[in-house]
Scaffold this motif. Structure first.
Motif, mmCIF file in Angstrom:
data_model
loop_
_atom_site.group_PDB
_atom_site.id
_atom_site.type_symbol
_atom_site.label_atom_id
_atom_site.label_comp_id
_atom_site.label_asym_id
_atom_site.label_seq_id
_atom_site.Cartn_x
_atom_site.Cartn_y
_atom_site.Cartn_z
ATOM 1 N N PRO A 183 -62.566 -26.961 7.022
ATOM 2 C CA PRO A 183 -61.203 -27.185 6.546
ATOM 3 C C PRO A 183 -60.672 -28.552 6.964
ATOM 4 O O PRO A 183 -60.939 -29.030 8.072
ATOM 5 C CB PRO A 183 -60.410 -26.053 7.210
ATOM 6 C CG PRO A 183 -61.422 -24.999 7.508
ATOM 7 C CD PRO A 183 -62.682 -25.736 7.840
ATOM 8 N N GLY A 185 -55.396 -14.809 1.629
ATOM 9 C CA GLY A 185 -56.728 -14.936 2.185
ATOM 10 C C GLY A 185 -57.491 -13.638 2.329
ATOM 11 O O GLY A 185 -58.434 -13.543 3.105
ATOM 12 N N THR A 231 -59.558 -10.219 0.577
ATOM 13 C CA THR A 231 -60.299 -9.763 -0.585
ATOM 14 C C THR A 231 -59.391 -8.942 -1.482
ATOM 15 O O THR A 231 -58.674 -8.051 -1.015
ATOM 16 C CB THR A 231 -61.498 -8.911 -0.152
ATOM 17 O OG1 THR A 231 -62.335 -9.688 0.709
ATOM 18 C CG2 THR A 231 -62.288 -8.445 -1.359
ATOM 19 N N ARG A 233 -52.125 -26.623 -1.583
ATOM 20 C CA ARG A 233 -53.066 -27.246 -0.658
ATOM 21 C C ARG A 233 -53.420 -28.651 -1.115
ATOM 22 O O ARG A 233 -53.465 -29.588 -0.303
ATOM 23 C CB ARG A 233 -54.328 -26.372 -0.567
ATOM 24 C CG ARG A 233 -55.462 -26.964 0.242
ATOM 25 C CD ARG A 233 -55.106 -27.108 1.695
ATOM 26 N NE ARG A 233 -56.249 -27.470 2.509
ATOM 27 C CZ ARG A 233 -56.159 -27.942 3.731
ATOM 28 N NH1 ARG A 233 -54.955 -28.128 4.288
ATOM 29 N NH2 ARG A 233 -57.237 -28.233 4.426
ATOM 30 N N PRO A 270 -55.937 -24.558 -5.975
ATOM 31 C CA PRO A 270 -55.086 -24.471 -4.784
ATOM 32 C C PRO A 270 -54.001 -25.548 -4.836
ATOM 33 O O PRO A 270 -54.050 -26.543 -4.107
ATOM 34 C CB PRO A 270 -56.080 -24.700 -3.642
ATOM 35 C CG PRO A 270 -57.079 -25.659 -4.230
ATOM 36 C CD PRO A 270 -57.129 -25.392 -5.727
ATOM 37 N N HIS A 282 -54.221 -17.521 -2.372
ATOM 38 C CA HIS A 282 -54.939 -18.312 -1.372
ATOM 39 C C HIS A 282 -54.340 -18.100 0.011
ATOM 40 O O HIS A 282 -55.073 -17.989 1.004
ATOM 41 C CB HIS A 282 -54.890 -19.803 -1.735
ATOM 42 C CG HIS A 282 -55.753 -20.191 -2.888
ATOM 43 N ND1 HIS A 282 -57.119 -20.011 -2.906
ATOM 44 C CD2 HIS A 282 -55.451 -20.770 -4.089
ATOM 45 C CE1 HIS A 282 -57.620 -20.457 -4.050
ATOM 46 N NE2 HIS A 282 -56.625 -20.926 -4.782
ATOM 47 N N ALA A 283 -53.007 -18.047 0.081
ATOM 48 C CA ALA A 283 -52.355 -17.884 1.377
ATOM 49 C C ALA A 283 -52.667 -16.518 1.982
ATOM 50 O O ALA A 283 -52.809 -16.389 3.202
ATOM 51 C CB ALA A 283 -50.846 -18.068 1.230
#
Length: 281
Positions: A114, A207, A209, A137, A134, A204-205
């Motif tokens: 990252p 995170g 599944t 991001r 993203p 995405h935030a």
């Protein structure tokens, strides 16, 4: 040392005169002593300059230089004259990111994991490979790269297609802010598109599944093609000072084996890109 410029060929034709073939498909007839032209070709293709060139061939070599057929070894080294290390940071844990790391030249100093602002500061080039876009991001990375004059490239998935770049070089090419602003401005339903990006950012935030649907990652062959396009842009920036696809976003569709090009114009200085709800600057 003189070398043939890539894509050119120098050879005798069937009528006894010589030919020059250029990368754009043009043929030029060259007349002169066979011995002299043959010596010029050997020299251009990598052999030491034969004595005949030292005596009679300077005008021929000068003419080939003037036409761009010959270049010197120093011509391609202007951007890296002292052999300084090339620090590349790759963000992403997916087939494309792995292929980029595997295919970069061995002279590159590769870091993975990252990104944070310090990683951007010490890198010469950054590659961010993501699944679904993203947006928040990448706005953050774009800001870091502008602050530290770091070039960065990117790849993400849209539906079943893969979107690359444009490669952003602060102060020289378009950045991610220009790209997202132009996409929103051209969209038929910009509010719906912005809402879709916000949904992707929330996934995405989270995170976890199930927060977003699985990404249709390509097989090794397609991943290598995508990585090759990203790396070629970076290499040309490194050696020639400009990317292969300047201010151009590439969209790769593996199902039809097509690559489409989309020119991205910089936003006017007085305008800002529409903000996506919840996006981080």
């Amino acid at each position: 040392m003189d070398r043939i410029t890539p894509g050119h060929h120098l050879y005798p034709g069937p009528d006894g005169s010589w030919r020059l073939s250029s990368p754009d498909g043009r043929f030029t007839r060259i007349r002169g002593p066979h011995e002299l032209l043959s010596a010029a070709r050997k020299h251009a293709y990598g052999a030491a300059a034969p004595a005949v060139l030292n005596e009679n061939g300077r005008a021929l070599l000068d003419a080939l230089h003037a036409r761009g057929v010959l270049s010197t070894a120093a011509d391609g080294q202007a951007c890296d004259p002292d052999g300084a290390p090339w620090n590349v940071h790759i963000e992403g844990d997916d087939p494309v990111a792995h292929a980029v790391a595997a295919l970069l030249p061995p002279t590159a100093c590769v870091a993975t994991g990252p990104l944070d602002e310090e990683a951007v500061r010490v890198a010469d080039s950054v590659v961010s490979s993501a699944g679904w876009l993203p947006d928040a991001r990448w706005q953050q990375i774009d800001g870091w790269c502008k602050r530290h004059s770091t070039a960065w490239h990117r790849c993400h998935v849209e539906g079943l297609r893969f979107v690359l770049g444009p490669l952003s070089v602060p102060g020289s090419t378009v950045g991610y802010a220009d790209t997202r602003g132009r996409i929103l401005a051209a969209a038929d339903l910009p509010d719906e598109l912005a809402a879709h990006w916000a949904y992707l950012d929330q996934g995405h935030a989270a995170g976890a599944t199930g927060a977003l649907p699985p990404v249709p990652w390509p097989g090794a062959a397609v991943a290598a093609v995508l990585a090759g396009l990203l790396i070629e842009d970076l290499l040309r920036l490194r050696t020639a000072g400009a990317p292969a696809a300047r201010n151009v976003q590439l969209v790769v569709d593996p199902s039809t084996a097509t690559v489409s090009r989309h020119l991205v114009l910089p936003l006017p200085l007085t305008a800002g890109a529409p903000e996506t709800p919840g996006a981080a600057g």
